[in-house]
Write an enzyme that holds these catalytic residues in place. Sequence first.
Site, PDB file in Angstrom:
ATOM      1  N   GLY A 109       0.771 -12.575  12.255  1.00 35.12           N
ATOM      2  CA  GLY A 109       0.758 -13.504  13.377  1.00 35.12           C
ATOM      3  C   GLY A 109       0.632 -14.962  12.985  1.00 35.12           C
ATOM      4  O   GLY A 109       0.246 -15.804  13.801  1.00 35.12           O
ATOM      5  N   GLU A 110       0.968 -15.285  11.717  1.00 36.13           N
ATOM      6  CA  GLU A 110       0.827 -16.677  11.283  1.00 36.13           C
ATOM      7  C   GLU A 110       1.718 -17.616  12.087  1.00 36.13           C
ATOM      8  O   GLU A 110       1.345 -18.750  12.381  1.00 36.13           O
ATOM      9  CB  GLU A 110       1.152 -16.800   9.786  1.00 36.13           C
ATOM     10  CG  GLU A 110       0.937 -18.215   9.250  1.00 36.13           C
ATOM     11  CD  GLU A 110       1.048 -18.286   7.736  1.00 36.13           C
ATOM     12  OE1 GLU A 110       1.429 -19.367   7.239  1.00 36.13           O
ATOM     13  OE2 GLU A 110       0.750 -17.291   7.055  1.00 36.13           O
ATOM     14  N   ARG A 111       2.911 -17.132  12.454  1.00 32.26           N
ATOM     15  CA  ARG A 111       3.820 -17.979  13.227  1.00 32.26           C
ATOM     16  C   ARG A 111       3.232 -18.289  14.606  1.00 32.26           C
ATOM     17  O   ARG A 111       3.353 -19.404  15.107  1.00 32.26           O
ATOM     18  CB  ARG A 111       5.181 -17.288  13.354  1.00 32.26           C
ATOM     19  CG  ARG A 111       6.286 -18.172  13.891  1.00 32.26           C
ATOM     20  CD  ARG A 111       7.627 -17.520  13.749  1.00 32.26           C
ATOM     21  NE  ARG A 111       7.634 -16.181  14.352  1.00 32.26           N
ATOM     22  CZ  ARG A 111       8.705 -15.402  14.374  1.00 32.26           C
ATOM     23  NH1 ARG A 111       9.826 -15.794  13.797  1.00 32.26           N
ATOM     24  NH2 ARG A 111       8.659 -14.212  14.947  1.00 32.26           N
ATOM     25  N   ARG A 112       2.574 -17.278  15.219  1.00 31.42           N
ATOM     26  CA  ARG A 112       1.924 -17.497  16.509  1.00 31.42           C
ATOM     27  C   ARG A 112       0.777 -18.504  16.377  1.00 31.42           C
ATOM     28  O   ARG A 112       0.552 -19.338  17.252  1.00 31.42           O
ATOM     29  CB  ARG A 112       1.382 -16.161  17.039  1.00 31.42           C
ATOM     30  CG  ARG A 112       2.391 -15.332  17.820  1.00 31.42           C
ATOM     31  CD  ARG A 112       1.927 -13.912  18.007  1.00 31.42           C
ATOM     32  NE  ARG A 112       2.271 -13.090  16.847  1.00 31.42           N
ATOM     33  CZ  ARG A 112       1.620 -12.022  16.469  1.00 31.42           C
ATOM     34  NH1 ARG A 112       0.537 -11.644  17.122  1.00 31.42           N
ATOM     35  NH2 ARG A 112       2.014 -11.329  15.436  1.00 31.42           N
TER      36      ARG A 112
ATOM     37  N   ARG B  11       6.679 -14.153   3.845  1.00 32.99           N
ATOM     38  CA  ARG B  11       7.708 -15.069   4.327  1.00 32.99           C
ATOM     39  C   ARG B  11       7.459 -16.458   3.766  1.00 32.99           C
ATOM     40  O   ARG B  11       6.363 -16.991   3.852  1.00 32.99           O
ATOM     41  CB  ARG B  11       7.713 -15.121   5.862  1.00 32.99           C
ATOM     42  CG  ARG B  11       8.944 -15.825   6.424  1.00 32.99           C
ATOM     43  CD  ARG B  11       8.810 -16.162   7.908  1.00 32.99           C
ATOM     44  NE  ARG B  11       8.432 -15.006   8.685  1.00 32.99           N
ATOM     45  CZ  ARG B  11       7.406 -15.003   9.525  1.00 32.99           C
ATOM     46  NH1 ARG B  11       6.648 -16.072   9.643  1.00 32.99           N
ATOM     47  NH2 ARG B  11       7.114 -13.934  10.227  1.00 32.99           N
TER      48      ARG B  11
ATOM     49  N   GLN C 165       0.424 -11.488  22.304  1.00 31.32           N
ATOM     50  CA  GLN C 165       0.065 -10.492  21.295  1.00 31.32           C
ATOM     51  C   GLN C 165      -0.979 -11.069  20.349  1.00 31.32           C
ATOM     52  O   GLN C 165      -0.741 -12.081  19.688  1.00 31.32           O
ATOM     53  CB  GLN C 165       1.309 -10.082  20.497  1.00 31.32           C
ATOM     54  CG  GLN C 165       1.021  -9.010  19.465  1.00 31.32           C
ATOM     55  CD  GLN C 165       2.281  -8.609  18.715  1.00 31.32           C
ATOM     56  OE1 GLN C 165       3.374  -8.823  19.193  1.00 31.32           O
ATOM     57  NE2 GLN C 165       2.108  -8.026  17.544  1.00 31.32           N
TER      58      GLN C 165
END
Length: 311
Positions: A104-107, A65, A87
């Site tokens: 999980g980079e966005r988290r 992304r 998560q």
Amino acid sequence: MTEKEKTKSKGQAKGQSKGLGKGLSALLGSTDKEYSTIEKGEAAPPRPDRDLPIEFLVANAYQPRKVFDEDKARDLVESIREKGILQPILVRPKGPDEYEIIAGERRWRAAQAAGLHRVPAIVRELTDGEALEIAIIENVQRHDLTPIEEAMGYQRLIDEFGHTQEMLGKIVGKSRSHIANILRLLALPKNVQNMLLDGLLSMGHARALITADEPEKLARRIIDEGLSVRQAEKIAKEAKGPKKPLETKSRDSRGAKDADTLALENDLSESLGLKVQIDFQGEKGGEVRIQYKTLEQLDDICQKLSGNDEF
């Protein structure tokens, strides 16, 4: 690490390499069922291996992304600030006190903005190819990638890790023809690719642009006038004009191919995504030559000729 732990670690790594190309659950192993099922929308939260200091995590070098939605990011920050990270973030060790994020980079970004100091994480030993596979799978399942990001991710798996279109289809649960059509987007001009990357154009628009004579001009018109996919397809078709019947003579007095033959070659080349040459030989008939470079391209030709391909 004890000898028993080393043996166990080697066994896990061996099992993971065998899972390459078989989907997210195969890559992570059966013990990570919770992680693989939550990607499909199930409620069971995965169990983290440990909590890691947030500064130990680094961004994924294989993140497919390129664009992160700011509105969604703000909503995620508020959710994490109130409820924490539900998560865990999937990571792999990169060095002393350093873990690369696989999924999980966005988290992770939102956790930093929310002021968290530690994050729950699942730690796995993964190869570069497995890391890219998982990053693509997660984003495709969440519908987080633009068509051009998806195409770039697939092309990277092909170029750097030797994946075939058939393997990619199995990994992400898509047909091989879907993979082939997505990859065709990379033949569009760079400016048009950027419009797709920014979400200004849809996959439906992209299909019309692939066959357009002037894709960048049509792309700007689609954006400026807010054209639908059907309108874009109609304009692209009208721009080509009606196809003229082929004459027996395909070359002029200088031996060059006439405009009709060249136009047909171009149409067939665009349709197949491969170079096509037509050579008429008078009353003897002629030849149609289709050039391919890989066995996957040959397989695509066979599928289309047999009528078994989705297009």
